[in-house]
Design a protein around this motif. Sequence first.
Motif, short mmCIF file in Angstrom:
data_model
loop_
_atom_site.label_atom_id
_atom_site.label_comp_id
_atom_site.label_asym_id
_atom_site.label_seq_id
_atom_site.Cartn_x
_atom_site.Cartn_y
_atom_site.Cartn_z
N TRP A 220 32.79 59.16 41.04
CA TRP A 220 33.39 58.88 39.80
C TRP A 220 34.88 58.57 40.01
O TRP A 220 35.31 57.44 39.38
N GLY A 221 35.48 58.90 40.85
CA GLY A 221 36.83 58.77 41.04
C GLY A 221 37.01 57.46 41.49
O GLY A 221 38.03 56.67 41.37
N ASP A 222 36.31 57.13 42.45
CA ASP A 222 36.24 55.70 43.60
C ASP A 222 36.09 54.69 42.14
O ASP A 222 36.72 53.52 42.24
N ALA A 223 34.98 55.02 41.29
CA ALA A 223 34.76 53.91 40.13
C ALA A 223 35.79 53.81 39.25
O ALA A 223 36.15 52.73 38.95
N VAL A 224 36.50 54.86 39.00
CA VAL A 224 37.83 54.65 38.18
C VAL A 224 38.76 53.97 38.83
O VAL A 224 39.74 52.95 38.30
N GLU A 225 38.92 54.21 40.36
CA GLU A 225 40.04 53.34 40.96
C GLU A 225 39.84 51.81 40.99
O GLU A 225 40.63 51.13 40.80
N SER A 226 38.41 51.66 41.14
CA SER A 226 38.07 50.17 40.94
C SER A 226 38.52 49.34 39.80
O SER A 226 39.00 48.37 39.97
#
Length: 383
Positions: A220-226
Motif C-alpha cells: 500500500w505504501g508503494d502504491a501511495v508513493e506512485s
Amino acid sequence: MTPHVAPLPLDWSKGTLASVLPSVADRLGVRRYAGKDVFELPAAPRAVVVLVDGLGHDLLLQRSGHAPFLRERLATAHRVACGFPTTTATSMGSFGTGLPPGAHGLVGMQVLDPQSDRLVNELSWEDGPDPRSWQPHGTVFEAAVNAGVEVTMVGPRYFEGSGLTTAALRGARFTAARALDERVTAAVSAVRATPKALVYLYWGDVDKVGHVHGCESWQWGDAVESVDGALASLVGQVPDDTLVVVTADHGMVDIAHENRLDLIDEPDLMAGVRHLGGEPRCIQLYTLDGATDDVAAVWRERVGDRARVLPREQVIAEGWFGPVEERVAGRIGDIVVAMNDSFAVVHSGLMRPELVRLLGLHGSTSDVELAVPVIVVPPRRGV
C-alpha cells in the motif's frame, strides 16, 4: 489499531465529499453553484480534480512518509467525511451530483431494486436498471458543460458509458487511459486544450492494493508513493492558471479473517432474510414480511457490541443518508448492520470468493473509513 466510531448524521451544508465539485464549479464561474464553495478555493479558469480511490485522510496522515508531495500540503488540507456507507458507488454518487446519498439514491454497493425485488450491484451495474432513471438528478459535470466549461473525465476504458459513470458522472467527455502516467498526460493535454476547463482524473490502484494486501502493508505504501509522484508531475505540467484539487472516496481498515462472521455457518442469522445486501463492513438485510423485528433481535444478540443493528426507519430518521427521497427509501435495507471496531460479516456461499478473501475493507463509520482529504494546490499565477 481500533478505529474510533464517528458520529452520524453529517452536516451536509458544510464540507463533505459532496462539496468538492460544487466548490470547484463555483470558482470556475458556473452560475448554478455560485456561493457553494465551502473550501475557500481561489478562482481559476481551469481546474483538475483527482480522486484517488481508497486514499483516506487518516491513512494518508499515518503513511505520509510515502507521499512527500502530499505531505507538504496536509497541514492546509481539509479533512471531510465522504458519507454513509463508506463505499465507492455511494461516494461517487455524492461526488458527482453534489448531493447526499438519500437524494442521489446510490445507497450501497449492493442494494434492493424494490420494483424488481432483486439486488443491484451499484459498482458493477451488471444487469442493473437504467442509470438515468435510477439517479435522475443532474450532475455537476452537466451543469459545468451547460455553463461553457469543457469537461473531461480521464479513467479506464471500461468506465466509459458504464452504469455508475452514467448515473453519477455523466456530462463529461471521456478520455480512456490505462497507466497512471498516461492518465496524467491525458489530463494535462485536456486542461491545456481550452482556456476554460474542468478535468477529472480517477486512479483506483491504491484501493485495489489495500483490499488485497491491506492498507498497513508495504505494498500500500508503494502504491501511495506512485500516485504521489504522479501528482507532483501533474502539478508541474498544468498551465499556471490551473487549480488542482486531490480527494478520495473513502478510507479503509484491515480486518483479520479471524474477526469475521461467516453467515454460511450462522443459519439463525439468515432466518427471515429475503436478500443479503451491502458489503462486509455494512450489511443491509431485506427481510420477509413481518420478520424485521425478530431478525434484528437475533442479530443484536449474536453480534453484541461489535455492530449497530438498526431498522431502516431509524437510520433514515437519524439522517445517516442525509434527507431521503421517497423513491430511495425502499432501496435501503430493512435492517442496516454497521460494524464497529475490527469486525466484518461475510457469506461465503453468496458473496464472490474474491470479496470474502479481501483483507482491507470499508463501508462503516469509523473515522478511518469516513475521513477523506481535500488537498488544494492553488494556481501558480492568480487570475
